[in-house]
Design a protein around this motif. Structure first.
Motif, PDB file in Angstrom:
ATOM      1  N   HIS A 144       0.836  -1.191   0.000  1.00 22.26           N
ATOM      2  CA  HIS A 144       0.000   0.000   0.000  1.00 22.26           C
ATOM      3  C   HIS A 144       0.879   1.252   0.000  1.00 22.26           C
ATOM      4  O   HIS A 144       2.032   1.224   0.435  1.00 22.26           O
ATOM      5  CB  HIS A 144      -0.910   0.018   1.222  1.00 22.26           C
ATOM      6  CG  HIS A 144      -2.041  -0.954   1.142  1.00 22.26           C
ATOM      7  ND1 HIS A 144      -3.012  -0.886   0.166  1.00 22.26           N
ATOM      8  CD2 HIS A 144      -2.356  -2.034   1.916  1.00 22.26           C
ATOM      9  CE1 HIS A 144      -3.885  -1.871   0.342  1.00 22.26           C
ATOM     10  NE2 HIS A 144      -3.507  -2.578   1.396  1.00 22.26           N
ATOM     11  N   THR A 168      -0.732  -0.121  -4.387  1.00 29.32           N
ATOM     12  CA  THR A 168      -1.881   0.784  -4.465  1.00 29.32           C
ATOM     13  C   THR A 168      -1.372   2.212  -4.394  1.00 29.32           C
ATOM     14  O   THR A 168      -0.396   2.506  -3.682  1.00 29.32           O
ATOM     15  CB  THR A 168      -2.900   0.556  -3.335  1.00 29.32           C
ATOM     16  OG1 THR A 168      -2.299   0.862  -2.073  1.00 29.32           O
ATOM     17  CG2 THR A 168      -3.399  -0.872  -3.338  1.00 29.32           C
ATOM     18  N   SER A 170      -2.851   6.654  -5.231  1.00 29.16           N
ATOM     19  CA  SER A 170      -4.050   7.490  -5.283  1.00 29.16           C
ATOM     20  C   SER A 170      -4.139   8.357  -6.535  1.00 29.16           C
ATOM     21  O   SER A 170      -5.179   8.978  -6.760  1.00 29.16           O
ATOM     22  CB  SER A 170      -4.110   8.399  -4.046  1.00 29.16           C
ATOM     23  OG  SER A 170      -2.957   9.229  -3.979  1.00 29.16           O
ATOM     24  N   ASN A 188      -5.110   2.023  -8.696  1.00 32.64           N
ATOM     25  CA  ASN A 188      -5.493   3.347  -8.211  1.00 32.64           C
ATOM     26  C   ASN A 188      -6.778   3.183  -7.389  1.00 32.64           C
ATOM     27  O   ASN A 188      -7.866   3.009  -7.949  1.00 32.64           O
ATOM     28  CB  ASN A 188      -5.712   4.311  -9.375  1.00 32.64           C
ATOM     29  CG  ASN A 188      -5.955   5.741  -8.918  1.00 32.64           C
ATOM     30  OD1 ASN A 188      -6.363   5.975  -7.778  1.00 32.64           O
ATOM     31  ND2 ASN A 188      -5.731   6.695  -9.807  1.00 32.64           N
ATOM     32  N   TYR A 189      -6.635   3.243  -6.071  1.00 34.21           N
ATOM     33  CA  TYR A 189      -7.800   2.978  -5.226  1.00 34.21           C
ATOM     34  C   TYR A 189      -8.827   4.097  -5.276  1.00 34.21           C
ATOM     35  O   TYR A 189      -9.975   3.918  -4.868  1.00 34.21           O
ATOM     36  CB  TYR A 189      -7.382   2.690  -3.787  1.00 34.21           C
ATOM     37  CG  TYR A 189      -6.700   3.822  -3.063  1.00 34.21           C
ATOM     38  CD1 TYR A 189      -7.434   4.840  -2.471  1.00 34.21           C
ATOM     39  CD2 TYR A 189      -5.318   3.864  -2.941  1.00 34.21           C
ATOM     40  CE1 TYR A 189      -6.820   5.874  -1.804  1.00 34.21           C
ATOM     41  CE2 TYR A 189      -4.684   4.907  -2.273  1.00 34.21           C
ATOM     42  CZ  TYR A 189      -5.444   5.904  -1.709  1.00 34.21           C
ATOM     43  OH  TYR A 189      -4.834   6.935  -1.046  1.00 34.21           O
ATOM     44  N   MET A 192     -12.005   3.214  -7.075  1.00 35.46           N
ATOM     45  CA  MET A 192     -12.879   2.206  -6.486  1.00 35.46           C
ATOM     46  C   MET A 192     -13.894   2.865  -5.569  1.00 35.46           C
ATOM     47  O   MET A 192     -13.564   3.805  -4.843  1.00 35.46           O
ATOM     48  CB  MET A 192     -12.051   1.173  -5.709  1.00 35.46           C
ATOM     49  CG  MET A 192     -11.091   0.377  -6.571  1.00 35.46           C
ATOM     50  SD  MET A 192     -10.140  -0.833  -5.613  1.00 35.46           S
ATOM     51  CE  MET A 192      -9.352  -1.736  -6.965  1.00 35.46           C
ATOM     52  N   LEU A 195     -13.451  -0.073  -1.443  1.00 33.63           N
ATOM     53  CA  LEU A 195     -12.112  -0.654  -1.398  1.00 33.63           C
ATOM     54  C   LEU A 195     -12.116  -2.040  -0.776  1.00 33.63           C
ATOM     55  O   LEU A 195     -11.401  -2.941  -1.225  1.00 33.63           O
ATOM     56  CB  LEU A 195     -11.185   0.276  -0.607  1.00 33.63           C
ATOM     57  CG  LEU A 195      -9.700  -0.064  -0.605  1.00 33.63           C
ATOM     58  CD1 LEU A 195      -9.092   0.201  -1.967  1.00 33.63           C
ATOM     59  CD2 LEU A 195      -8.964   0.737   0.472  1.00 33.63           C
ATOM     60  N   LEU A 199     -10.846  -4.106  -4.014  1.00 31.50           N
ATOM     61  CA  LEU A 199      -9.405  -4.361  -4.051  1.00 31.50           C
ATOM     62  C   LEU A 199      -9.089  -5.849  -3.951  1.00 31.50           C
ATOM     63  O   LEU A 199      -8.302  -6.359  -4.775  1.00 31.50           O
ATOM     64  CB  LEU A 199      -8.680  -3.576  -2.950  1.00 31.50           C
ATOM     65  CG  LEU A 199      -7.169  -3.793  -2.901  1.00 31.50           C
ATOM     66  CD1 LEU A 199      -6.503  -3.388  -4.207  1.00 31.50           C
ATOM     67  CD2 LEU A 199      -6.548  -3.042  -1.729  1.00 31.50           C
ATOM     68  N   THR A 223      -7.557   0.515   5.088  1.00 36.33           N
ATOM     69  CA  THR A 223      -7.156  -0.576   4.198  1.00 36.33           C
ATOM     70  C   THR A 223      -7.118  -1.942   4.876  1.00 36.33           C
ATOM     71  O   THR A 223      -6.982  -2.958   4.190  1.00 36.33           O
ATOM     72  CB  THR A 223      -5.766  -0.291   3.599  1.00 36.33           C
ATOM     73  OG1 THR A 223      -4.852  -0.006   4.671  1.00 36.33           O
ATOM     74  CG2 THR A 223      -5.803   0.891   2.643  1.00 36.33           C
TER      75      THR A 223
END
Length: 327
Positions: A144, A168, A170, A188-189, A192, A195, A199, A223
């Motif tokens: 992450h 991951t 942003s 690219n979270y 979403m 998540l 993910l 997360t």
């Protein structure tokens, strides 16, 4: 001398650039003129009160500089030496006292700003990849915050050990940085909506349904559930930070239901507990920098007086790579 003092627990506004007394080294300490101080999330935890400290207090624990004086019992560090450190309190200052046993010798051909960027995040990346879950060929890891200070270094170290790395990020800019560091796939979270479900589904698409061997998670609250659900049977979740907040208590039966999973919450201090291990980790990192196999990205430097803005940028996830304060 000037230093940055946290006057009370709170937001960046509690930081004050102030004049304080020059500290005196004890018999086993050295006094260092700071070339650069590292800015890390642990500093924001101490400033905000997540980690308890006494106020007022000079923040910072990481940096690099040139030794100006040594204590009476110090024999292996000399005036004029270039050193770095990861755990010396009050490093947001022009001068700092560092225990001689915790100094890291900086090779003369390594820039001091690069040296300041490596101790905490570099050694964190090193122990994560080599000790907490020792990566090797055939392993797949999810990292992450792949474009953050630890993320970029961890991705490079993991890829160098033969592991496949998923990350991951942003933004698309951060995705490009992560790929350049060696990530095989970047998610690219921000794209979403959920998540926690999306993910893990994406991770399993990328791993033929199995999930990853290990998740390195510095984000925490936002997360954690997605990280746990992204693991394969007997996988390990390495929670080494909480930039989004601390993870609430966890029902351990979730580990059973997820496939005999492991969760660990490591900290750097336990992986550099001896001088030998400390110097070994730092030495391997400096050697990689000198060999050109580890790129240390110093992306953001702020004057010492602008520490509050540096904290705002870090907490607002507006940074990539390392953030430094320069006296």
């Amino acid at each position: 001398m000037h230093a940055v003092v946290a006057t009370a627990a709170g937001g960046p506004e509690v930081l004050r650039h102030d004049t304080v007394d020059v500290p005196s080294p004890g018999p086993h300490d050295v006094l260092v003129r700071v070339a650069a101080a590292g800015v890390n999330f642990i500093d924001t935890y101490r400033r905000s009160g997540v980690y308890s400290i006494d106020y007022p207090s000079i923040l910072g624990s990481e940096g690099s500089g040139v030794v100006e004086a040594v204590g009476s019992e110090v024999s292996d560090v000399a005036v004029g030496d270039h050193v770095a450190w990861s755990d010396a309190p009050s490093s947001y200052a022009e001068l700092v006292v560092v225990p001689a046993a915790r100094t890291l010798p900086v090779p003369g051909d390594v820039d001091l700003q690069v040296a300041a960027a490596l101790p905490l995040q570099g050694m964190t990346a090193h122990y994560l990849a080599t000790s907490t879950y020792p990566l090797g060929p055939g392993d797949t890891a999810l990292v992450h915050a792949g474009a953050g200070g630890v993320g970029l270094l961890l991705t490079q170290l993991a890829a160098a050990r033969g592991a496949r790395v998923l990350t991951t990020v942003s933004t698309e800019e951060k995705a490009a940085l992560s790929r350049a560091a060696g990530a095989s796939e970047v998610v690219n979270y921000r794209e979403m909506t959920d998540l926690t479900t999306e993910l893990p589904a994406r991770v399993r698409e990328l791993t033929d349904g199995a999930g990853v061997h290990v998740v390195y998670d510095s984000v925490g609250k936002d997360t954690f559930d997605a990280s746990l659900a992204s693991l394969r049977r007997r996988g390990m979740l390495v929670l080494f930070g909480g930039s989004s907040g601390q993870v609430p208590p966890v029902d351990l039966q979730r580990l059973n239901a997820g496939g005999s999973l492991f969760v660990t919450r490591p900290t750097l201090g336990d992986y550099v507990a001896t001088r030998e291990e400390l110097v070994l980790r730092a030495g391997e990192l400096f050697d990689a920098v000198r060999a050109g196999t580890l790129d240390v990205r110093v992306e953001h430097t702020y004057p010492l007086a602008e520490a509050a803005e540096a904290h705002r940028a870090l907490e607002g996830r507006r940074t990539t790579g390392k953030v430094l304060l320069v006296p």
